[in-house]
Design a protein around this motif. Structure first.
Motif, PDB file in Angstrom:
ATOM      1  N   ARG A   1       5.637  28.676 -22.506  1.00 13.57           N
ATOM      2  CA  ARG A   1       6.550  28.483 -23.636  1.00 13.57           C
ATOM      3  C   ARG A   1       6.052  27.349 -24.515  1.00 13.57           C
ATOM      4  O   ARG A   1       5.375  26.441 -24.043  1.00 13.57           O
ATOM      5  N   GLU A   2       6.414  27.420 -25.782  1.00 13.95           N
ATOM      6  CA  GLU A   2       6.054  26.358 -26.722  1.00 13.95           C
ATOM      7  C   GLU A   2       6.756  25.069 -26.313  1.00 13.95           C
ATOM      8  O   GLU A   2       7.951  25.063 -26.029  1.00 13.95           O
ATOM      9  N   TYR A   3       6.022  23.981 -26.294  1.00  9.35           N
ATOM     10  CA  TYR A   3       6.582  22.684 -25.925  1.00  9.35           C
ATOM     11  C   TYR A   3       6.024  21.559 -26.799  1.00  9.35           C
ATOM     12  O   TYR A   3       6.753  20.700 -27.282  1.00  9.35           O
TER      13      TYR A   3
ATOM     14  N   LEU B   1       7.425  16.488 -32.697  1.00  7.84           N
ATOM     15  CA  LEU B   1       8.290  16.255 -33.852  1.00  7.84           C
ATOM     16  C   LEU B   1       9.547  15.485 -33.467  1.00  7.84           C
ATOM     17  O   LEU B   1      10.009  14.610 -34.215  1.00  7.84           O
ATOM     18  N   LEU B   2      10.111  15.786 -32.313  1.00 10.04           N
ATOM     19  CA  LEU B   2      11.274  15.023 -31.861  1.00 10.04           C
ATOM     20  C   LEU B   2      10.907  13.566 -31.621  1.00 10.04           C
ATOM     21  O   LEU B   2      11.716  12.659 -31.910  1.00 10.04           O
ATOM     22  N   SER B   3       9.703  13.321 -31.129  1.00  5.03           N
ATOM     23  CA  SER B   3       9.251  11.940 -30.933  1.00  5.03           C
ATOM     24  C   SER B   3       9.114  11.218 -32.268  1.00  5.03           C
ATOM     25  O   SER B   3       9.488  10.048 -32.403  1.00  5.03           O
ATOM     26  N   ILE B   4       8.586  11.916 -33.274  1.00  9.54           N
ATOM     27  CA  ILE B   4       8.464  11.321 -34.610  1.00  9.54           C
ATOM     28  C   ILE B   4       9.841  11.031 -35.194  1.00  9.54           C
ATOM     29  O   ILE B   4      10.074   9.972 -35.798  1.00  9.54           O
TER      30      ILE B   4
ATOM     31  N   ARG C   1      24.782  16.376 -33.053  1.00 10.95           N
ATOM     32  CA  ARG C   1      23.598  15.696 -33.590  1.00 10.95           C
ATOM     33  C   ARG C   1      22.325  16.268 -32.976  1.00 10.95           C
ATOM     34  O   ARG C   1      21.318  16.459 -33.659  1.00 10.95           O
ATOM     35  N   GLN C   2      22.364  16.572 -31.678  1.00 13.09           N
ATOM     36  CA  GLN C   2      21.197  17.168 -31.028  1.00 13.09           C
ATOM     37  C   GLN C   2      20.908  18.551 -31.593  1.00 13.09           C
ATOM     38  O   GLN C   2      19.754  18.953 -31.723  1.00 13.09           O
ATOM     39  N   ASP C   3      21.968  19.301 -31.928  1.00 15.08           N
ATOM     40  CA  ASP C   3      21.782  20.610 -32.550  1.00 15.08           C
ATOM     41  C   ASP C   3      21.115  20.470 -33.913  1.00 15.08           C
ATOM     42  O   ASP C   3      20.251  21.283 -34.283  1.00 15.08           O
ATOM     43  N   ILE C   4      21.496  19.448 -34.673  1.00 17.79           N
ATOM     44  CA  ILE C   4      20.882  19.214 -35.981  1.00 17.79           C
ATOM     45  C   ILE C   4      19.398  18.904 -35.822  1.00 17.79           C
ATOM     46  O   ILE C   4      18.555  19.382 -36.591  1.00 17.79           O
ATOM     47  N   LEU C   5      19.047  18.113 -34.810  1.00 23.18           N
ATOM     48  CA  LEU C   5      17.636  17.822 -34.565  1.00 23.18           C
ATOM     49  C   LEU C   5      16.872  19.107 -34.242  1.00 23.18           C
ATOM     50  O   LEU C   5      15.734  19.292 -34.686  1.00 23.18           O
ATOM     51  N   ALA C   6      17.496  19.984 -33.471  1.00 23.76           N
ATOM     52  CA  ALA C   6      16.862  21.270 -33.159  1.00 23.76           C
ATOM     53  C   ALA C   6      16.659  22.094 -34.427  1.00 23.76           C
ATOM     54  O   ALA C   6      15.616  22.749 -34.599  1.00 23.76           O
ATOM     55  N   LEU C   7      17.633  22.056 -35.344  1.00 26.28           N
ATOM     56  CA  LEU C   7      17.513  22.802 -36.605  1.00 26.28           C
ATOM     57  C   LEU C   7      16.386  22.230 -37.460  1.00 26.28           C
ATOM     58  O   LEU C   7      15.633  22.977 -38.097  1.00 26.28           O
ATOM     59  N   ILE C   8      16.263  20.908 -37.495  1.00 27.39           N
ATOM     60  CA  ILE C   8      15.206  20.276 -38.294  1.00 27.39           C
ATOM     61  C   ILE C   8      13.829  20.653 -37.751  1.00 27.39           C
ATOM     62  O   ILE C   8      12.947  21.088 -38.495  1.00 27.39           O
TER      63      ILE C   8
ATOM     64  N   GLU D   1      16.148  23.204 -24.994  1.00 27.20           N
ATOM     65  CA  GLU D   1      16.290  22.391 -23.779  1.00 27.20           C
ATOM     66  C   GLU D   1      16.032  20.921 -24.072  1.00 27.20           C
ATOM     67  O   GLU D   1      16.735  20.035 -23.562  1.00 27.20           O
ATOM     68  N   LEU D   2      15.029  20.645 -24.913  1.00 29.09           N
ATOM     69  CA  LEU D   2      14.727  19.259 -25.284  1.00 29.09           C
ATOM     70  C   LEU D   2      15.889  18.618 -26.043  1.00 29.09           C
ATOM     71  O   LEU D   2      16.013  17.393 -26.083  1.00 29.09           O
ATOM     72  N   CYS D   3      16.736  19.467 -26.625  1.00 28.64           N
ATOM     73  CA  CYS D   3      17.900  18.971 -27.374  1.00 28.64           C
ATOM     74  C   CYS D   3      19.194  19.113 -26.572  1.00 28.64           C
ATOM     75  O   CYS D   3      20.288  19.115 -27.150  1.00 28.64           O
ATOM     76  N   GLY D   4      19.066  19.246 -25.257  1.00 28.30           N
ATOM     77  CA  GLY D   4      20.234  19.160 -24.395  1.00 28.30           C
ATOM     78  C   GLY D   4      20.859  20.460 -23.962  1.00 28.30           C
ATOM     79  O   GLY D   4      21.928  20.436 -23.337  1.00 28.30           O
ATOM     80  N   HIS D   5      20.259  21.593 -24.240  1.00 28.33           N
ATOM     81  CA  HIS D   5      20.848  22.878 -23.865  1.00 28.33           C
ATOM     82  C   HIS D   5      20.310  23.345 -22.518  1.00 28.33           C
ATOM     83  O   HIS D   5      19.169  23.042 -22.151  1.00 28.33           O
TER      84      HIS D   5
END
Length: 317
Positions: free
Chosen positions: A71-73, A79-82, A100-107, A131-135
């Motif tokens: 899977r893509e990781y 990008l989340l680190s940036i 807020r985590q969902d918004i980060l996933a959308l970005i 998953e990285l955004c809490g799901h």
């Protein structure tokens, strides 16, 4: 330590003994002793012990190759680190709430995958983004709950976010760039207060649209955005944006940069009344007037040098 194999021939038969032996020094002489008898082990196990002793670590059982999940990781994590390094997550909202985590996933999803929000919720099997955004793993996020509703929360935070951006990037004496664009719409929007026919910059005739005004720094960093009705003329939005800079963002000394369609003579007069300076292009009638009054000469228009000219009749121009 090492593996030693001994064979004994007796009465027509051959007897094999396999032991694990160790060398050591005692009284100045090299001696040997048996650590374990592994004669009864299968041949492949004896070979594994022998190989492990040669390499200096415990034997590892040979496992057949197995296909795992791919899977893509990397791109999502990078990008989340940036985003966190820039403090964008804190800018959106100071607490780590699910929306807020969902918004980060959308970005991140907009950059990595593009496509619609519904399509983004469908990458949960191919990417670790959600998953990285809490799901939870293996569960598809609901597009309404985890895409559209978080955007409503983000809209509520728009003014606060823009004020923080302005305080970071705008200061007295700065250049501010402002321009308009449009985005056409498909489908029917009978009850919309924003969608309307207007000047379409995409060349999509016959389509309704919305108009968008973007305010940036001289380096092109976006600071604020406003959405207007699709038939809004560019120049009519300038004064509102200037007042926002002055009243909401507290920036007083500004050079407002826009094109000729944006900074018309009337708009320039309004901005000057607020104490702002303006930077735009001359219109053809203005250039002809300056030439006729011999304020400028055609020789001044070249690519080798910049020349500053003050209009004697209008010292501020």
């Amino acid at each position: 330590m090492y593996v030693e194999t001994n064979r004994l021939h007796r009465h027509g038969k051959t007897y094999r003994t396999v032991t694990v032996r160790e060398s050591f020094r005692a009284d100045g002489k090299v001696r040997h002793r048996t650590i374990a008898n592994i004669t009864d082990l299968p041949d492949h196990a004896i070979q594994a012990v022998q190989q492990a002793l040669r390499l200096g670590h415990a034997p590892t059982p040979a496992l057949p190759p197995q296909a795992g999940a791919s899977r893509e990781y990397g791109a999502s994590m990078a990008l989340l680190s940036i985003i966190r390094e820039l403090g964008l997550d804190q800018l959106i909202y100071s607490r780590k709430e699910p929306w807020r985590q969902d918004i980060l996933a959308l970005i991140v999803g907009r950059i990595v995958f593009q496509g619609s929000k519904l399509a983004l919720t469908g990458v949960y099997l191919d990417s670790a983004l959600w998953e990285l955004c809490g799901h939870p793993a293996g569960k598809r996020p609901d597009v309404e709950e985890h895409a559209y509703l978080p955007m409503d929360r983000l809209l509520e935070r728009q003014e606060s976010i823009q004020k923080q951006l302005a305080s970071k990037h705008l200061q007295d004496g700065c250049l501010v760039y402002y321009d308009m664009t449009s985005s056409y719409a498909e489908g029917d929007y009978e009850d919309s207060d924003l969608v309307a026919y207007g000047y379409n910059r995409d060349g999509k005739r016959g389509h309704e649209q919305i108009a968008v005004g973007l305010l940036t720094t001289a380096q092109g960093c976006p600071v604020a955005v406003r959405v207007f009705r699709g038939n809004t003329a560019d120049q009519t939005t300038v004064l509102e944006q200037a007042r926002i800079i002055c009243d909401e963002y507290g920036v007083k000394d500004v050079v407002f940069v826009g094109d000729r369609g944006m900074l018309t003579p009337k708009r320039i007069e309004e901005l000057h009344a607020l104490g702002y300076k303006t930077l735009t292009a001359l219109t053809h009638p203005q250039m002809r007037d300056l030439l006729q009054r011999k304020v400028v000469q055609l020789e001044l228009f070249n690519e080798q040098e910049c020349v500053g000219v003050v209009d004697p009749e209008v010292p501020g121009l």
